[in-house]
Design a protein around this motif. Structure first.
Motif, PDB file in Angstrom:
ATOM      1  N   SER A 151      97.131  -8.773  43.825  1.00  0.00           N
ATOM      2  CA  SER A 151      96.315  -7.960  42.915  1.00  0.00           C
ATOM      3  C   SER A 151      97.035  -7.737  41.586  1.00  0.00           C
ATOM      4  N   PHE A 152      98.332  -7.507  41.657  1.00  0.00           N
ATOM      5  CA  PHE A 152      99.124  -7.260  40.450  1.00  0.00           C
ATOM      6  C   PHE A 152      99.128  -8.487  39.546  1.00  0.00           C
ATOM      7  N   VAL A 153      99.334  -9.665  40.144  1.00  0.00           N
ATOM      8  CA  VAL A 153      99.351 -10.907  39.362  1.00  0.00           C
ATOM      9  C   VAL A 153      97.991 -11.160  38.730  1.00  0.00           C
ATOM     10  N   MET A 201     106.539  -4.415  41.331  1.00  0.00           N
ATOM     11  CA  MET A 201     105.173  -3.903  41.188  1.00  0.00           C
ATOM     12  C   MET A 201     105.163  -2.394  41.033  1.00  0.00           C
ATOM     13  N   PRO A 202     104.184  -1.861  40.308  1.00  0.00           N
ATOM     14  CA  PRO A 202     103.968  -0.405  40.329  1.00  0.00           C
ATOM     15  C   PRO A 202     103.609   0.015  41.752  1.00  0.00           C
ATOM     16  N   PRO A 203     104.055   1.193  42.205  1.00  0.00           N
ATOM     17  CA  PRO A 203     103.807   1.639  43.585  1.00  0.00           C
ATOM     18  C   PRO A 203     102.328   1.640  43.975  1.00  0.00           C
ATOM     19  N   SER A 204     101.453   1.880  43.009  1.00  0.00           N
ATOM     20  CA  SER A 204     100.025   1.998  43.325  1.00  0.00           C
ATOM     21  C   SER A 204      99.456   0.716  43.916  1.00  0.00           C
ATOM     22  N   TYR A 205     100.038  -0.427  43.573  1.00  0.00           N
ATOM     23  CA  TYR A 205      99.486  -1.685  44.076  1.00  0.00           C
ATOM     24  C   TYR A 205      99.744  -1.871  45.563  1.00  0.00           C
ATOM     25  N   ARG A 239      94.551 -11.151  33.840  1.00  0.00           N
ATOM     26  CA  ARG A 239      93.422 -10.625  33.056  1.00  0.00           C
ATOM     27  C   ARG A 239      93.913  -9.948  31.770  1.00  0.00           C
ATOM     28  N   SER A 240      95.051  -9.262  31.863  1.00  0.00           N
ATOM     29  CA  SER A 240      95.603  -8.613  30.676  1.00  0.00           C
ATOM     30  C   SER A 240      96.014  -9.637  29.630  1.00  0.00           C
ATOM     31  N   VAL A 241      96.640 -10.728  30.088  1.00  0.00           N
ATOM     32  CA  VAL A 241      97.049 -11.786  29.165  1.00  0.00           C
ATOM     33  C   VAL A 241      95.827 -12.418  28.505  1.00  0.00           C
TER      34      VAL A 241
END
Length: 204
Positions: free
Chosen positions: A82-84, A59-63, A89-91
């Motif tokens: 949250s990342f998933v 994951m990006p650190p922000s998550y 949503r991006s997909v």
């Protein structure tokens, strides 16, 4: 008399020794079980920490930071969820844009009558309908759709909107209320087509 007392004393001593050996054996078994449990629990924690470390690295650190200032198990798992969700949503967004581009080409190649049409897809599961509407963008079209669905006792629960140029893709998740008369895919699709035609006529 003396012989009998000695025999009795010897038998009592044997019983005490047998009880002690049994007690020691039970204590050894209990200790072995305790140590086994400790080892299993230590291995489980190590495996869990390894999994969490891998999960965090993906994951990006922000998550993780936005879940909790302290990086604990809950913050890592919460960040992963949250990342998933963001990836999903991006997909969906990328798939919708790809679909819009394809359909935009079809609409552009169609004649004037076809240009006013809308493409509708409906799927139904239990009392929930997923309705995808692809059409040209028009002012107040979304509000008219939601109000029309409400009149038909199709309650909008969730909505995704993807636009590109003059085209729009609405993805509705609708609850089919108990008193709704549209309980099949064909019936809902037909009703949606009629709604779209009426909205386009009113807004044209």
């Amino acid at each position: 008399m003396v012989v009998q007392m000695k025999a009795s004393g010897t038998a009592g001593g044997r019983r005490r020794q047998s009880w002690r050996r049994k007690r020691l054996k039970e204590e050894e078994v209990a200790e072995t079980q305790r140590m086994t449990h400790i080892t299993v629990e230590r291995n489980r924690r190590k495996q869990m920490n390894d999994y969490l470390a891998v999960l965090r690295s993906l994951m990006p650190p922000s998550y993780v930071q936005r879940q909790c200032l302290k990086v604990d198990q809950a913050s890592i798992v919460g960040g992963a969820i949250s990342f998933v969700k963001d990836l999903e949503r991006s997909v969906e967004f990328l798939e919708a844009r790809k679909r819009i581009k394809h359909k935009s080409n079809l609409f552009a190649a169609a004649d004037e009558n076809m240009a006013a049409a809308a493409d509708v897809e409906v799927s139904l599961q239990d009392r929930h309908a997923n309705v995808k509407i692809f059409s040209r963008r028009r002012p107040r079209q979304l509000l008219s759709l939601v109000l029309a669905f409400h009149t038909l006792r199709l309650t909008a629960i969730h909505l995704n909107i993807t636009t590109i140029d003059a085209m729009v893709l609405y993805n509705f998740n609708l609850k089919v209320e108990d008193d709704c008369h549209f309980t099949s895919v064909d019936a809902i699709a037909t009703a949606v087509h009629q709604i779209i035609a009426r909205i386009q006529e009113e807004l044209s």
